[in-house]
Write a protein that holds these residues in place. Sequence first.
Motif, short mmCIF file in Angstrom:
data_model
loop_
_atom_site.label_atom_id
_atom_site.label_comp_id
_atom_site.label_asym_id
_atom_site.label_seq_id
_atom_site.Cartn_x
_atom_site.Cartn_y
_atom_site.Cartn_z
N ASP A 240 0.95 -1.26 0.05
CA ASP A 240 -0.15 -0.03 0.05
C ASP A 240 0.72 1.28 -0.07
N HIS A 241 1.96 1.14 0.24
CA HIS A 241 3.08 2.30 0.26
C HIS A 241 3.70 2.33 -1.11
N ASP A 242 3.40 1.64 -2.23
CA ASP A 242 3.96 1.59 -3.07
C ASP A 242 3.08 2.39 -4.27
N THR A 243 3.03 3.74 -4.06
CA THR A 243 2.19 4.76 -4.46
C THR A 243 2.60 5.64 -5.58
N GLU A 244 1.81 6.23 -6.34
CA GLU A 244 2.12 7.23 -7.24
C GLU A 244 2.90 8.24 -6.47
N GLU A 245 2.51 8.67 -5.18
CA GLU A 245 3.07 9.75 -4.48
C GLU A 245 4.68 9.32 -4.16
N LEU A 246 4.79 8.19 -3.86
CA LEU A 246 6.30 7.77 -3.66
C LEU A 246 6.88 7.73 -5.05
N THR A 247 6.46 7.38 -6.02
CA THR A 247 7.19 7.35 -7.08
C THR A 247 7.45 8.73 -7.72
N GLN A 248 6.63 9.77 -7.61
CA GLN A 248 6.92 11.13 -7.77
C GLN A 248 7.86 11.57 -6.88
#
Length: 347
Positions: A240-248
């Motif tokens: 659930d932490h593998d998000t678009e926000e983390l990628t950005q």
Amino acid sequence: MAYTLNKRDIMDKTAPNNSTKIINGRSSNILNWDDVRFSWAYPKYKKMLANFWTPFEINMSQDIKQYPNLPDEEKDAFLKIIGLLALLDSIQTDYAGKVADYLTDSSLNALMIILAQQEVIHNHSYSYVLSSLVSKQKQDEVFEFWRTEPILEKRNDFITDGYRAFAEDATVDNLLKSVVFDVILEGLFFYSGFAFFYHLARNQKMVATSTMINYINRDEQLHVDLFVRIYKEVLNEYPDHDTEELTQFVYDTFREAVQLEIDWARHIIGNKIDGILLQEVEDYIKFYANTRCKQLGYEKIYPEITKNPLRWIKAYEEVDLGKSDFFEQKSRQYTKVNFTDNGFDDL
């Protein structure tokens, strides 16, 4: 959800030796290398042990003779890059210990302890080099550059602020972000400095120092790989932490890091060092930013950079110390030598 991390118990009699999770799991904290959670941990342990070295094994006599004859621009870059490396490896030792506290798996804790010990050796190597070449007063001045050089201070604050966020609020999200900063520190921020030392060696200057830098470079590559594995294992257990926000966050942080490293390269190398083209160094920094993003599982941020522009540097970065000495071009084995007779030819 911001999962808070729990520190590993010093001993848990009711838990298995093989940890249940990489973080926030349970483990007896008894290390049995034949009963660990991650199959890659033991090979990594053996590789890190095989890399063991100390500064005492490097004979500085030739560098001592050459240093006074370096152009002022090369002396200035030499000292300021040493000052940079000393700061980064100092905070890295502390960061590794803080991460280790939250890794449930005892094998990963052991790897972090070895990593921290290697960082202490790296930092000692900078003192060893400086004490061989310059006065105590100049050595002290170099170890204060992190306070007095504005460009250096800016890029160092970038890393320390990222680490501090995790140290002060240990959550899964902050751990993942701190690992991104770690990969930047060990896998990007050192590299224009490494290129400078390898350039000197390429011209048969300061070969002993450059050999030591190669040992450090080799260690840092293993450290990056270890933290990349931890990053991926945490995301595997907390998808659930593998998000678009983390990628950005990864892309934005790497872009900022690249600009900081380029600013530093322009300041320290610029067009002052004969034989180094600044544009190639800037592309080299972007090349490694691409490499580290790919290692973490993301796309290149500079797709126009497809090759290492400093092709000659591969001979220095990828040395197998058990096969060939890239300075002397002869076969040698990496074996311990007598510290009272530690000539470079005997390594």
